[in-house]
Write an enzyme that holds these catalytic residues in place. Structure first.
Site, short mmCIF file in Angstrom:
data_model
loop_
_atom_site.label_atom_id
_atom_site.label_comp_id
_atom_site.label_asym_id
_atom_site.label_seq_id
_atom_site.Cartn_x
_atom_site.Cartn_y
_atom_site.Cartn_z
N SER A 183 -5.58 -5.52 0.24
CA SER A 183 -4.67 -5.05 1.28
C SER A 183 -3.80 -3.91 0.74
CB SER A 183 -3.82 -6.22 1.79
OG SER A 183 -3.10 -5.87 2.94
N ASP A 188 -11.19 -7.66 10.95
CA ASP A 188 -9.85 -7.40 10.42
C ASP A 188 -9.08 -6.52 11.39
OD1 ASP A 188 -7.59 -6.60 8.96
OD2 ASP A 188 -8.69 -6.57 7.07
N HIS A 247 -8.58 -10.43 8.07
CA HIS A 247 -7.86 -9.96 6.89
C HIS A 247 -7.65 -11.07 5.87
CE1 HIS A 247 -5.63 -6.62 5.15
NE2 HIS A 247 -4.64 -7.43 4.85
#
Length: 475
Positions: A282, A384, A416
């Site tokens: 991320s 995601d 995600h």
């Protein structure tokens, strides 16, 4: 899934704005944490509150070592001049001498009693809770924010069986060395996850956790560290300053120092300095990519002093990362990470371009730089909605166009957090994990044979709870 926006009371009573509420989103990260943002109308006031001296004083408390002794700073770091530099050098010598003697007495590792580790666990929990309450007191709380927070609470509650097991391992396992100091800035610490099998030097993954540039913490990588160490891979989870304690330049500097420490010292922990891999998840994937490109630019420059080389990195793994901020800023804004505060994190509007690796590598002035970059593999789930998978696809295509070996690996329908939390907690076979291990062990026939015969991963959370967590997740 729609953006999750949570109003709270105005933290600045003197504001002339007619609005009485703020907006707080809960967005994705590698952990079941939450991040808070002010509304666009009063963002300047909210930002002033966030970086107030009182809050910074509180953040300084967090930088105190959570263990009674730590490793010495790496010699590759520059020291300050004058009396202060001399004092720091004396402190470093004392740390080194103390660590050497204690390390030898313990038979090559730090061993703490169960009581000591649980005490530190309680200390960590108290510290994080106090900082969270401090931030909430500044921002205020609204009714709708509470409802969204309950959603996050349900998500965390459903995964709590897994969190408890991972937390116990993190604080109590002798295979985890926590809080190793790698630099002289706040939060310049890393955790090492060591395999039980100490035969021969092991491949190493330097991992930078996510957290939307605001709530990143080294412990978020403990599940990945545990599972990779079970495959004879050392994992180093690097902590770094978050906003508002630091901005993007500080985060990149911290990541680079952590990578430098690993490259220059990992052999002392049984790691193979010729098999080091860099990985981020991320926001951590973005920070790691920026650090890698910036280091390549330094190496290509004339007379630039460097403490590590991109040639020491065998490959870079990006997990659910964003690499072109100009393309993502509107998406983040629509999800509650408002443009104004995002630009504050990135040090102004010009930082959106400066800290976009995809844009950086296309600069014709640094054609000689991209040739230094290692192979790049980008993992992403097509489901995601926090950072769209097109981000990884576009970056991989751009890298290939400029001559870098790169590929994107997409996982159908994965969100995600699926790739980083739910799937690893599910046990059995994890496609992303197996792909990652296969690349690291490529060329090592003995390790590949062990992987083929490795027992399936242990399930940490019942399937019904994982499915419910997926449905209520605020990420």
């Amino acid at each position: 899934m729609q953006p999750q926006l949570l109003p709270i009371s105005n933290p600045n009573p003197s504001s002339s704005s007619s609005s009485s509420s703020e907006i707080i989103p809960i967005t994705s990260s590698a952990s079941a944490g939450t991040m808070l943002f002010g509304s666009e109308d009063d963002m300047a006031a909210a930002t002033r509150i966030l970086i107030s001296p009182t809050f910074e004083d509180e953040m300084k408390i967090e930088t105190r070592p959570l263990i009674s002794r730590t490793l010495s700073y790496t010699d590759t770091l520059s020291s300050t001049s004058g009396g202060s530099g001399s004092h720091q050098q004396q402190q470093r010598r004392r740390r080194t001498a103390s660590e050497t003697s204690l390390f030898s007495l313990s038979g090559g590792g730090r061993r703490h009693s169960f009581r000591q580790n649980m005490g530190r666990a309680a200390s960590d929990t108290y510290l994080l809770t106090r900082l969270g309450c401090k931030l909430l007191r500044y921002l205020g709380v609204g009714y709708r924010w509470v409802t969204r927070f309950l959603s996050l609470g349900c998500y965390a509650f459903l995964l709590i069986p897994g969190f408890i097991q991972v937390g116990y391992y993190y604080f109590c396992s002798s295979q985890v060395q926590r809080g190793i100091v790698y630099g002289d800035q706040p939060r310049n610490r890393l955790d090492l996850y060591l395999p039980k099998n100490g035969d021969g030097p092991k491949p190493v993954v330097a991992f930078i956790t996510g957290g939307a540039w605001i709530i990143g913490y080294k412990a978020w990588g403990s599940l990945l560290g545990q599972q990779l160490s079970e495959r004879d891979i050392i994992v180093a989870c690097i902590d770094y300053r978050n906003f508002p304690q630091g901005t993007m330049g500080d985060m990149i500097q911290d990541a680079s120092r952590g990578i430098s420490f690993i490259c220059n010292n990992i052999a002392e922990y049984g790691g193979d300095p010729d098999r080091i891999y860099l990985m981020g998840q991320s926001a951590g994937a973005h920070i790691a990519a920026c650090a890698l490109v910036e280091q390549a630019i330094k190496e290509a420059g004339e007379g630039e002093s460097t403490s590590w080389s991109v040639s020491q990195i065998n490959a870079y793994f990006g997990l659910s990362g964003g690499y072109n901020l100009l393309n993502l800023v509107d998406h983040f804004h629509s999800r509650g990470l408002y443009r104004r505060i995002f630009e504050s994190i990135m040090e102004g509007e010009e930082g959106l371009r400066r800290y976009s690796p995809e844009i950086k590598v296309q600069d014709p002035d640094i054609r000689n730089v991209v040739a230094l970059l290692p192979p790049i593999i980008l993992f992403h789930g097509t489901g995601d909605y926090s950072i769209p998978s097109d981000s990884s696809k576009s970056f991989a295509e751009t890298l290939r166009k400029v001559g870098v070996k790169a590929e994107s690996v997409l996982y159908e329908g994965k969100t995600h957090t699926d790739l980083f939390l739910q799937d690893p907690m599910r046990g059995g076979r994890d496609d992303m994990f197996e792909d990652l291990v296969a690349i690291i062990h490529d060329g090592d026939s003995e390790a590949l044979a062990k992987d083929a015969n490795a027992p399936p991963k242990k399930r940490l959370v019942p399937e019904c709870m994982l499915k419910l967590a997926h449905s209520v997740s605020p990420f």
